[in-house]
Design an enzyme around this catalytic site. Sequence first.
Site, PDB file in Angstrom:
ATOM      1  N   LYS A  23      18.216  -0.578 106.631  1.00 57.27           N
ATOM      2  CA  LYS A  23      19.560  -0.290 106.126  1.00 57.27           C
ATOM      3  C   LYS A  23      20.565   0.000 107.240  1.00 57.27           C
ATOM      4  CE  LYS A  23      19.163   3.258 103.447  1.00 57.27           C
ATOM      5  NZ  LYS A  23      17.754   3.604 103.460  1.00 57.27           N
ATOM      6  N   ARG A  98      22.481   9.508  96.719  1.00 62.19           N
ATOM      7  CA  ARG A  98      21.032   9.500  96.561  1.00 62.19           C
ATOM      8  C   ARG A  98      20.586  10.133  95.253  1.00 62.19           C
ATOM      9  NH1 ARG A  98      19.826   9.307 102.305  1.00 62.19           N
ATOM     10  NH2 ARG A  98      17.641   9.333 102.853  1.00 62.19           N
ATOM     11  N   ARG A 137       9.315   2.957 114.376  1.00 62.88           N
ATOM     12  CA  ARG A 137      10.553   3.651 114.738  1.00 62.88           C
ATOM     13  C   ARG A 137      10.253   5.070 115.208  1.00 62.88           C
ATOM     14  NH1 ARG A 137      15.470   3.713 110.549  1.00 62.88           N
ATOM     15  NH2 ARG A 137      14.305   5.356 109.547  1.00 62.88           N
ATOM     16  N   ARG A 143      11.555  10.404 116.594  1.00 61.01           N
ATOM     17  CA  ARG A 143      12.301  11.172 115.597  1.00 61.01           C
ATOM     18  C   ARG A 143      11.433  12.270 115.002  1.00 61.01           C
ATOM     19  NH1 ARG A 143      16.020   7.663 111.574  1.00 61.01           N
ATOM     20  NH2 ARG A 143      15.152   9.211 110.156  1.00 61.01           N
ATOM     21  N   ARG A 154       9.360  11.086 101.899  1.00 53.72           N
ATOM     22  CA  ARG A 154      10.669  10.444 101.733  1.00 53.72           C
ATOM     23  C   ARG A 154      10.570   9.208 100.836  1.00 53.72           C
ATOM     24  NH1 ARG A 154      12.318  10.496 107.421  1.00 53.72           N
ATOM     25  NH2 ARG A 154      13.187   8.442 107.128  1.00 53.72           N
TER      26      ARG A 154
HETATM   27  P1  AMP Z   1      18.352   9.083 106.225  1.00 59.20           P
HETATM   28  O1  AMP Z   1      18.598   8.803 107.667  1.00 59.20           O
HETATM   29  O2  AMP Z   1      19.366   8.439 105.317  1.00 59.20           O
HETATM   30  O3  AMP Z   1      16.947   8.774 105.812  1.00 59.20           O
HETATM   31  O4  AMP Z   1      18.552  10.663 106.007  1.00 59.20           O
HETATM   32  C1  AMP Z   1      17.783  11.578 106.718  1.00 59.20           C
HETATM   33  C2  AMP Z   1      17.713  12.893 105.958  1.00 59.20           C
HETATM   34  O5  AMP Z   1      19.035  13.421 105.790  1.00 59.20           O
HETATM   35  C3  AMP Z   1      17.162  12.791 104.560  1.00 59.20           C
HETATM   36  O6  AMP Z   1      15.748  12.823 104.561  1.00 59.20           O
HETATM   37  C4  AMP Z   1      17.770  14.020 103.895  1.00 59.20           C
HETATM   38  O7  AMP Z   1      17.120  15.197 104.322  1.00 59.20           O
HETATM   39  C5  AMP Z   1      19.156  14.043 104.505  1.00 59.20           C
HETATM   40  N1  AMP Z   1      20.111  13.249 103.708  1.00 59.20           N
HETATM   41  C6  AMP Z   1      20.735  12.090 104.084  1.00 59.20           C
HETATM   42  N2  AMP Z   1      21.527  11.636 103.119  1.00 59.20           N
HETATM   43  C7  AMP Z   1      21.420  12.500 102.079  1.00 59.20           C
HETATM   44  C8  AMP Z   1      21.964  12.558 100.769  1.00 59.20           C
HETATM   45  N3  AMP Z   1      22.795  11.611 100.316  1.00 59.20           N
HETATM   46  N4  AMP Z   1      21.629  13.609  99.978  1.00 59.20           N
HETATM   47  C9  AMP Z   1      20.797  14.565 100.410  1.00 59.20           C
HETATM   48  N5  AMP Z   1      20.212  14.569 101.621  1.00 59.20           N
HETATM   49  C10 AMP Z   1      20.517  13.545 102.464  1.00 59.20           C
END
Ligand code: AMP
Length: 205
Positions: A23, A98, A137, A143, A154
Amino acid sequence: MTRTALRTLTARLLIVGPPGAGKGTQASRIAAAYGVPAISTGDIFRANISQGTPLGVRVQAILDSGGLVSDALTNEIVADRLAEPDAEHGFLLDGYPRTEEQVRFLDELLDADGQRLDAVVRLLADEDEVVRRLRLRAIELGRSDDTEEVIRHRQDLYARETAPLIAMFAERGLLVEVDGLGAVDEVTARILGALAERGLVAPGV
Ligand code: AMP
């Protein structure tokens, strides 16, 4: 395309798909093609964590555990970001909304300005491939939130809380499904092609 035409073009887009479906990479490319900012809530949280801001301190444990930040806090951050001038003519949101509550909030936020979403790009990806990408990754980037246990958590969260949103977007006729597997350039071309078919032609494409 002329400058005037560029200014009148708007593209309010979301990109969804399981974590690890590519993404982020596609979001930057699609956003660049439309001349709108790619806004990743995950990136915003991670930047705040690495800078040690009060927000970063608040969300670090949540990101480390793979849970979701509260809707209230996430919505506030997105509202602030979308109020910035570069998002006036559009945006590509990655990782948001989300939850159903976040969808509702975004709808209301846009509606208040007489705006609405134009399309939701859904990247499709085989689960084994997704897990393989995430492991790679994690190794490459180190990370801290990408341990195997967190990856599984996740993926579970994605299936449970986000997949139902896809049905909502489909019902609203917004969903554009694209095969996310293959070379990065090919996937980008597929997405731009699918959006162009809906009348969202990126300048210069
Ligand atoms: P991502 O890089 O999009 O996978 O986001 C990493 C982490 O940030 C997620 O595992 C959540 O802990 C937090 N996060 C990102 N976007 C959201 C969202 N829209 N709502 C809640 N938590 C978020």
